[in-house]
Design a protein around this motif. Structure first.
Motif, short mmCIF file in Angstrom:
data_model
loop_
_atom_site.label_atom_id
_atom_site.label_comp_id
_atom_site.label_asym_id
_atom_site.label_seq_id
_atom_site.Cartn_x
_atom_site.Cartn_y
_atom_site.Cartn_z
N SER A 189 2.47 -143.04 7.75
CA SER A 189 2.49 -143.56 9.12
C SER A 189 1.28 -143.09 9.92
CB SER A 189 3.78 -143.13 9.82
OG SER A 189 4.91 -143.73 9.22
N LEU B 90 5.77 -143.38 14.90
CA LEU B 90 5.23 -143.33 13.54
C LEU B 90 5.22 -144.70 12.84
CD1 LEU B 90 6.70 -139.97 12.20
CD2 LEU B 90 4.40 -140.44 13.03
N GLY B 91 6.00 -145.62 13.33
CA GLY B 91 5.94 -146.96 12.77
C GLY B 91 6.93 -147.20 11.65
N PHE C 145 7.55 -144.94 8.27
CA PHE C 145 8.39 -143.75 8.39
C PHE C 145 9.86 -144.12 8.27
CE2 PHE C 145 10.88 -141.03 11.37
CZ PHE C 145 10.88 -139.88 10.60
#
Length: 286
Positions: free
Chosen positions: A282, A231-232, A235
């Motif tokens: 995200s 999600l990067g 998140f």
């Protein structure tokens, strides 16, 4: 006269206190985004948003009928419409049934899997008001009821409920346990007098510690489930902000004052919103 009845009905469903349905909404929307791997479309967002408001309102009707004899002995709830005799039991139940049927009509626009699971969701919602008489930790029952939007969301998107949904439900159950124990801490003195069972009473002096551990379990389980989704950074920043909010709640509840515990409960929807925003953000930037 009609305006006065409308005001009483709005008071019955807690229309002026949206925190209750927001606590239901954010996990459900988060699950929708996760199940759809991104934006699930406006129709599903509308169905789950409106359905959440309707079912929470119906739940208030049933809860107030079930607790009417207890509520008159609790300072915070003594003036609720059913308890005060301003709305009859029959009126409250009819209103609750109408609201629940309206929510079911929304579910009918989804698919067979979501429709089937909606009956289980309704059953848990009806059981909770009476769990407080027999279960030492009724907040756990509420946790299932307030988390059932998660499997419902997966069913609506994927026509099935995978293991991921149930693990997310477990994590969310810990969040419900945290904020509803804060809520129960507000009424602990009154509940002890009338023999009501709550987590705040069962846990005793461990209440604050269990609340904080529950926040930790909620965030840890959701991070563990979603770690593989890539999600990067957004998140994880959101999770950090949610954890900071939980830490702030500790400062509100550690003294166990009515005001501090009630404030912590009322602000919990921001924790759920923060997690949802991190998930939705995200996916939007993926």
């Amino acid at each position: 006269m009609r305006r006065e009845r409308l005001r009483l009905y709005l008071d019955l469903i807690r229309w002026d206190r949206p925190a209750g349905w927001l606590l239901l909404l954010w996990p459900s929307l988060s699950a929708l985004w996760i199940a759809a791997h991104g934006f699930p479309g406006w129709p599903l967002v509308a169905v789950f948003t409106l359905g959440t408001i309707l079912m929470r309102s119906a739940g208030c009707c049933v809860n107030d009928v079930a607790d009417r004899e207890f509520d008159r002995h609790v300072k915070r709830t003594a003036q609720r419409p059913v308890t005060a005799g301003k709305v009859s039991v029959k009126e409250a139940l009819v209103l609750g049934a109408v609201l629940a049927l309206a929510a079911f009509a929304l579910v009918l626009t989804t698919n067979a899997a979501a429709i089937a699971w909606s009956f289980a969701a309704l059953a848990v919602a009806l059981i909770y008001p009476y769990a407080k008489r027999y279960v030492s930790m009724p907040q756990a029952v509420l946790g299932v009821a307030f988390s059932f939007g998660i499997p419902m969301a997966f069913a609506a998107v994927q026509s099935r409920v995978p293991l991921t949904a149930w693990v997310l439900l477990l994590g969310n159950l810990f969040w419900v346990l945290a904020y509803d124990t804060e809520y129960a801490m507000v009424d602990r003195d009154d509940d002890l007098k009338i023999g009501m069972k709550t987590s705040a009473i069962t846990l005793g002096r461990l209440d604050v510690a269990v609340v904080m551990l529950s926040y930790l379990a909620y965030l840890a389980i959701w991070v563990g489930v979603l770690a593989s989704r890539s999600l990067g950074a957004i998140f994880y920043v959101a999770i950090g902000i949610a954890a900071a909010q939980a830490a702030w709640h500790y400062t509100l509840i550690r003294g166990r004052t009515r005001e501090g515990c009630f404030k912590a409960f009322r602000l919990n929807h921001w924790v759920g919103f923060t997690v949802f925003a991190g998930i939705a953000g995200s996916y939007a930037l993926a």
